[in-house]
Design a protein around this motif. Structure first.
Motif, short mmCIF file in Angstrom:
data_model
loop_
_atom_site.label_atom_id
_atom_site.label_comp_id
_atom_site.label_asym_id
_atom_site.label_seq_id
_atom_site.Cartn_x
_atom_site.Cartn_y
_atom_site.Cartn_z
N VAL A 111 -4.11 -5.61 -16.03
CA VAL A 111 -3.59 -4.39 -16.63
C VAL A 111 -3.96 -3.22 -15.73
O VAL A 111 -5.09 -3.12 -15.26
N VAL A 112 -3.00 -2.33 -15.48
CA VAL A 112 -3.25 -1.23 -14.54
C VAL A 112 -2.43 -0.02 -14.97
O VAL A 112 -1.39 -0.15 -15.62
N ASN A 113 -2.91 1.14 -14.65
CA ASN A 113 -2.16 2.37 -14.91
C ASN A 113 -0.81 2.32 -14.19
O ASN A 113 -0.71 1.83 -13.06
N ASP A 114 0.24 2.84 -14.83
CA ASP A 114 1.59 2.71 -14.25
C ASP A 114 1.73 3.41 -12.90
O ASP A 114 2.45 2.93 -12.02
N TRP A 120 0.92 1.30 -5.53
CA TRP A 120 0.72 0.01 -4.84
C TRP A 120 2.06 -0.57 -4.40
O TRP A 120 2.18 -1.14 -3.30
N GLY A 121 3.09 -0.41 -5.23
CA GLY A 121 4.43 -0.86 -4.85
C GLY A 121 4.99 -0.08 -3.68
O GLY A 121 5.54 -0.64 -2.72
N GLU A 122 4.84 1.25 -3.72
CA GLU A 122 5.33 2.09 -2.61
C GLU A 122 4.59 1.75 -1.31
O GLU A 122 5.15 1.82 -0.22
N ARG A 123 3.33 1.39 -1.44
CA ARG A 123 2.56 1.05 -0.24
C ARG A 123 3.00 -0.29 0.35
O ARG A 123 2.96 -0.49 1.57
N LEU A 317 2.54 -7.38 -7.64
CA LEU A 317 1.61 -7.68 -6.54
C LEU A 317 0.17 -7.72 -7.03
O LEU A 317 -0.60 -8.61 -6.66
N LEU A 318 -0.19 -6.74 -7.86
CA LEU A 318 -1.57 -6.70 -8.36
C LEU A 318 -1.85 -7.89 -9.27
O LEU A 318 -2.95 -8.44 -9.27
N GLY A 319 -0.85 -8.28 -10.04
CA GLY A 319 -1.01 -9.45 -10.91
C GLY A 319 -1.23 -10.71 -10.10
O GLY A 319 -2.07 -11.56 -10.44
N ALA A 320 -0.48 -10.83 -8.99
CA ALA A 320 -0.63 -12.02 -8.15
C ALA A 320 -2.02 -12.06 -7.52
O ALA A 320 -2.64 -13.12 -7.42
N GLU A 321 -2.54 -10.88 -7.12
CA GLU A 321 -3.90 -10.85 -6.57
C GLU A 321 -4.92 -11.29 -7.62
O GLU A 321 -5.85 -12.03 -7.33
N ALA A 322 -4.72 -10.81 -8.85
CA ALA A 322 -5.64 -11.19 -9.92
C ALA A 322 -5.58 -12.70 -10.16
O ALA A 322 -6.60 -13.34 -10.42
#
Lengths: 328, 328
Positions: A111-114, A120-123, A317-322
């Motif tokens: 779970v992450v702030n939108d 993170w997506g733009e990066r 992307l963050l979910g996949a890292e988790a």
């Protein structure tokens, strides 16, 4: 041959839950947006799960095979625990969203702030591609920022970093305005789309802002930042004053953020900024004037590249890292 | 038995170069401060080298055996290259300090901003010990910050992060003051000790600030923040107004920094803040009022613990890390 892995991202707003499957190039191979019937945490978690099943079906993959999910929420999140501390659009406080979604999906959930997700997506695939020190500033109905510092997402000690909408910026010679957060003089109380519209309606009641009302088709309920922009383009004095003040506050807040953090890329997004070119221009002029010279050198400013997809891509992307961390 | 390794830190100011050897518990086992004869880069590098030889001699170790050196400089530094972009107290622009010191010392050298070094020292052994998200705000003759984010020193894309003294903060109803950096309305133009003294002298010329002059023994050249504090304690109205404005600007700037970065520890240091308890109290009241509630929860505020040693200790640790990286 195995197909390249798809990543599951969710963007959870006050009205809709959107799920998407994102490929390794950042493209959306499936996307589904479902409206919330009710906004209780369990009902919302089930709506998210329904959207996830739909995108899995579209792509012909099993939910259980997705590995993990990332969920961006417009609110204050404790990433490490999956708790949503406060999500005003959903009316939530202290909701264990990570646990609820893990139970519904049978997957590890991040779970992450939108806006952190969007940054993170733009990066990864957008206007801050490959940049290690990048700040995303978003001005839509609300105001906020996502911070990429030293190549990592900076979420802060308790997960609420990036709340640029709540820096205090009272303009000279006026009493502070009240923000939706209950505090006074927040940037969002001046520059957020909801508060801008409310302010114009207050001024209408005092016999000002007539040109903005006309641009909104005469309906006070349809007054918006776009209507202010339209009135500005028509040469209206009220709109000029409002954009002068709003642009100075926004530009100064962005300048101060760049002076302190020294990013090499500032990404600007959100409907109010991107939909109002004159507000953007005025804000950027103040940004240029007020950023410390040494921090301005080497700073490039870009419009967000992924539009409404940034959040769901970054969350995926963050979910996949988790999920990778979970497997270890 | 081998003695535990000593680390070499240097604190380079406009008047003096200080070298110290720091043990693994953060204690100074040797320290030497030498005044600059002249401030050309080469002369200063030689003064640093002389101070380093003295501390090595005191500790009975060879300079060549020290492994590496960390150097904190009051200025904008490009850590990766060892360049000092701008050090006003030394009158330097674009000085390759790292190269000069490597040549003088025969050691790998890490150049870092002095407040970044101090923050790193406070995090290792002082008021931010073991804290992963900590901000040091320093108010002395100048104003600045050092940022520890996610357990790492944040120096920014071009090495000038933390320049809190140059966020723009013009108070309501007054024209902006000019800062030593050449820009207008910087926090340091109001709250830095040098600028505070200059402002009091301007006000003296207009027949105000008499009580501050009296507290400075009647000598305008000795007017200082401490003299304002003394006049404040005596109930002087001018001093009360000045502290009310200065404390509001400082407290708001610190609050906005905490709202955006969400640290769990804020460390306050520097002679102006630590030497003026009433300015500290007023600043902290505004900090408490204006930090976003969610960021305030979990934030603790502490006075700096290492005093003047923080910079040299932090520089020593950073220099040792650079030396390890160099050996790889």
């Amino acid at each position: 041959m195995t197909a390249p892995p798809l990543r599951l991202g969710v963007d959870l707003g006050g009205t809709n839950a959107r799920a998407a499957l994102v490929d390794q190039a950042g493209a959306l191979v499936a996307s589904c947006k479902l409206q919330h019937d009710e906004r209780t945490p369990l009902a919302v978690a089930r709506t998210v799960a329904a959207a996830v099943r739909q995108v899995a079906g579209q792509a012909g993959v099993a939910v259980a095979g997705l590995g993990g999910a990332g969920v961006g929420v417009a609110g204050q999140c404790l990433g490490a625990t999956g708790m949503v501390l406060n999500a005003p659009n959903l009316g939530w406080r202290d909701v264990p969203l990570g646990d609820l979604l893990r139970a519904e999906l049978g997957l590890p959930v991040r779970v992450v702030n939108d806006l952190s997700a969007a940054a993170w997506g733009e990066r990864a695939f957008g206007a801050a591609r490959g940049v290690d020190d990048a700040v995303l500033v978003f001005v839509g109905s609300g105001v906020g920022a996502g911070l990429i510092l030293g190549g990592r997402l900076h979420e802060g000690g308790s997960g609420v970093a990036g709340e640029l909408g709540h820096v205090k910026v009272t303009p000279r010679g006026a009493p502070p305005r009240r923000c939706g957060c209950g505090e006074w003089g927040c940037l969002e109380a001046y520059a957020g789309g909801m508060n801008l519209a409310a302010r114009v309606r207050e001024d209408l009641a005092e016999g000002r802002a007539g040109a903005v009302l006309a641009a909104a088709g005469g309906d006070p309920g349809r007054v918006s930042a776009s209507a202010v922009e339209a009135a500005y383009l028509g040469g209206d004095g009220y709109a000029r004053e409002l954009w002068a003040e709003t642009g100075e506050l926004l530009g100064t807040a962005m300048a101060n953020l760049c002076t302190v953090l020294n990013p090499t890329r500032l990404v600007l997004g959100g409907g109010v900024l991107l939909g109002c070119p004159n507000l953007m221009r005025i804000s950027r002029a103040h940004l240029g004037d007020r950023t410390l010279r040494a921090a301005r050198r080497g700073l490039s400013v870009e419009a967000a590249g992924l539009g409404d997809d940034a959040g769901v891509v970054g969350a995926a992307l963050l979910g996949a890292e988790a999920a990778v961390a979970h497997d270890r």
